[in-house]
Design a protein around this motif. Structure first.
Motif, short mmCIF file in Angstrom:
data_model
loop_
_atom_site.label_atom_id
_atom_site.label_comp_id
_atom_site.label_asym_id
_atom_site.label_seq_id
_atom_site.Cartn_x
_atom_site.Cartn_y
_atom_site.Cartn_z
N ILE A 294 45.10 43.87 40.77
CA ILE A 294 44.10 42.57 39.80
C ILE A 294 43.98 40.85 40.43
N SER A 295 43.54 40.83 40.25
CA SER A 295 43.67 38.88 40.41
C SER A 295 43.24 38.47 39.56
N LEU A 296 43.51 37.01 39.94
CA LEU A 296 43.16 36.34 37.76
C LEU A 296 43.48 34.99 39.21
N GLU A 297 42.42 34.22 37.85
CA GLU A 297 41.97 32.93 37.88
C GLU A 297 41.94 32.26 36.96
N GLN A 298 42.07 30.94 36.75
CA GLN A 298 41.81 30.43 35.41
C GLN A 298 41.07 29.93 35.46
N THR A 299 39.90 29.60 34.74
CA THR A 299 38.45 29.03 34.77
C THR A 299 38.83 27.86 33.79
N ALA A 300 39.53 27.78 31.78
CA ALA A 300 39.88 26.97 31.46
C ALA A 300 40.80 26.49 30.71
N ASP A 301 41.86 25.80 30.85
CA ASP A 301 42.94 25.80 29.74
C ASP A 301 43.79 26.54 30.30
N TYR A 302 43.76 27.88 28.56
CA TYR A 302 44.41 28.89 29.05
C TYR A 302 43.56 30.43 29.17
N GLU A 303 42.53 29.86 29.58
CA GLU A 303 41.17 30.64 29.63
C GLU A 303 41.83 31.14 31.17
N PHE A 304 41.07 32.42 31.61
CA PHE A 304 41.63 33.53 33.46
C PHE A 304 40.33 34.62 33.27
N ARG A 305 39.79 34.40 34.35
CA ARG A 305 38.93 35.91 34.74
C ARG A 305 40.10 36.87 35.22
N VAL A 306 39.90 38.05 35.07
CA VAL A 306 40.55 39.12 35.15
C VAL A 306 39.85 40.11 36.40
N ARG A 307 40.29 39.66 37.72
CA ARG A 307 39.81 40.38 38.87
C ARG A 307 40.02 41.88 38.65
N PHE A 308 39.23 43.19 38.61
CA PHE A 308 39.99 44.46 38.80
C PHE A 308 39.67 45.02 40.53
N ASP A 309 40.13 44.45 41.65
CA ASP A 309 40.00 44.58 42.90
C ASP A 309 39.45 45.96 43.08
N ASP A 310 38.95 46.52 44.00
CA ASP A 310 38.58 47.06 45.36
C ASP A 310 37.77 48.42 43.55
N THR A 311 37.36 47.91 42.89
CA THR A 311 36.89 48.48 41.79
C THR A 311 35.39 47.55 41.55
N ALA A 312 34.56 48.60 40.87
CA ALA A 312 33.23 48.03 40.14
C ALA A 312 33.38 47.25 39.09
N ILE A 313 34.69 47.98 38.52
CA ILE A 313 34.66 47.15 37.30
C ILE A 313 34.33 45.47 36.85
N PRO A 314 33.57 45.36 35.56
CA PRO A 314 33.01 43.80 35.18
C PRO A 314 34.54 43.20 34.93
N ASP A 315 34.48 41.55 35.56
CA ASP A 315 35.48 41.38 35.19
C ASP A 315 36.27 40.89 33.57
N LEU A 316 37.41 40.59 33.06
CA LEU A 316 37.25 41.19 32.37
C LEU A 316 38.15 38.93 32.04
N ILE A 317 37.65 38.27 30.45
CA ILE A 317 37.95 37.03 30.35
C ILE A 317 38.85 37.27 29.58
N THR A 318 39.93 36.59 30.08
CA THR A 318 41.28 36.70 28.87
C THR A 318 41.99 34.98 28.50
#
Length: 156
Positions: free
Chosen positions: A10-34
């Motif tokens: 998985i890849s994780l990218e900070q989008t704001a404060d403690y909010e992150f976008r989680v990417r499920f690498d090498d899949t078609a699964i939509p990103d998840l915001i945590t």
């Protein structure tokens, strides 16, 4: 890669404060915001403790379904409710100390074939729950913006 080992990335990218976008690498699964809960975060998505509880409950439910079907059952819709208990440790840090999962069958027990066998073995099929129960080794590396390794895993 052999049948004895698989990897999930998985890849994780900070989008704001403690909010992150989680990417499920090498899949078609939509990103998840945590996000962390208020007041630290803004509750824009589940936090890691909720994801852990969801993972355990989801895995147990899927394992129960697998075990039921293994014995030629065609169960109705399964459900689950998970309750994670967080407790402060001796250093005052929050830790998940217990996860209780209540699984709900849609069928009467008497209508299910070999239910005793199902109940005796389904937890063993659950990758997440059995991993959490054993403890998981976590190696942490820190790199700077240029990719330079600033810290390496203990023992690494």
């Amino acid at each position: 890669m052999s049948d004895a080992q698989q990897t999930i990335e998985i890849s994780l990218e900070q989008t704001a404060d403690y909010e992150f976008r989680v990417r499920f690498d090498d899949t078609a699964i939509p990103d998840l915001i945590t996000d962390e809960t208020a007041p630290l975060g803004h509750d824009a998505g589940p936090n890691p403790s909720r994801l852990l509880a969801a993972a355990v409950a989801n895995c147990l439910t899927a394992s129960l379904l697998f075990a039921l079907r293994k014995y030629k059952n065609a169960p109705g819709t399964l459900g689950a409710h998970a309750k994670a208990t967080l407790t402060r440790n001796e250093h005052g840090r929050w830790r998940v100390t217990h996860i209780a999962v209540d699984l709900q069958l849609a069928d009467a027990a008497a209508t299910l074939e070999h239910l005793d066998r199902v109940l005796a073995q389904f937890e063993d099929f659950c990758i997440v729950t059995e991993s959490v129960r054993q403890g998981i080794a976590v190696d942490v590396s820190v790199r700077d913006e240029e990719g330079q390794l600033l810290s390496k895993p203990a023992g690494g």
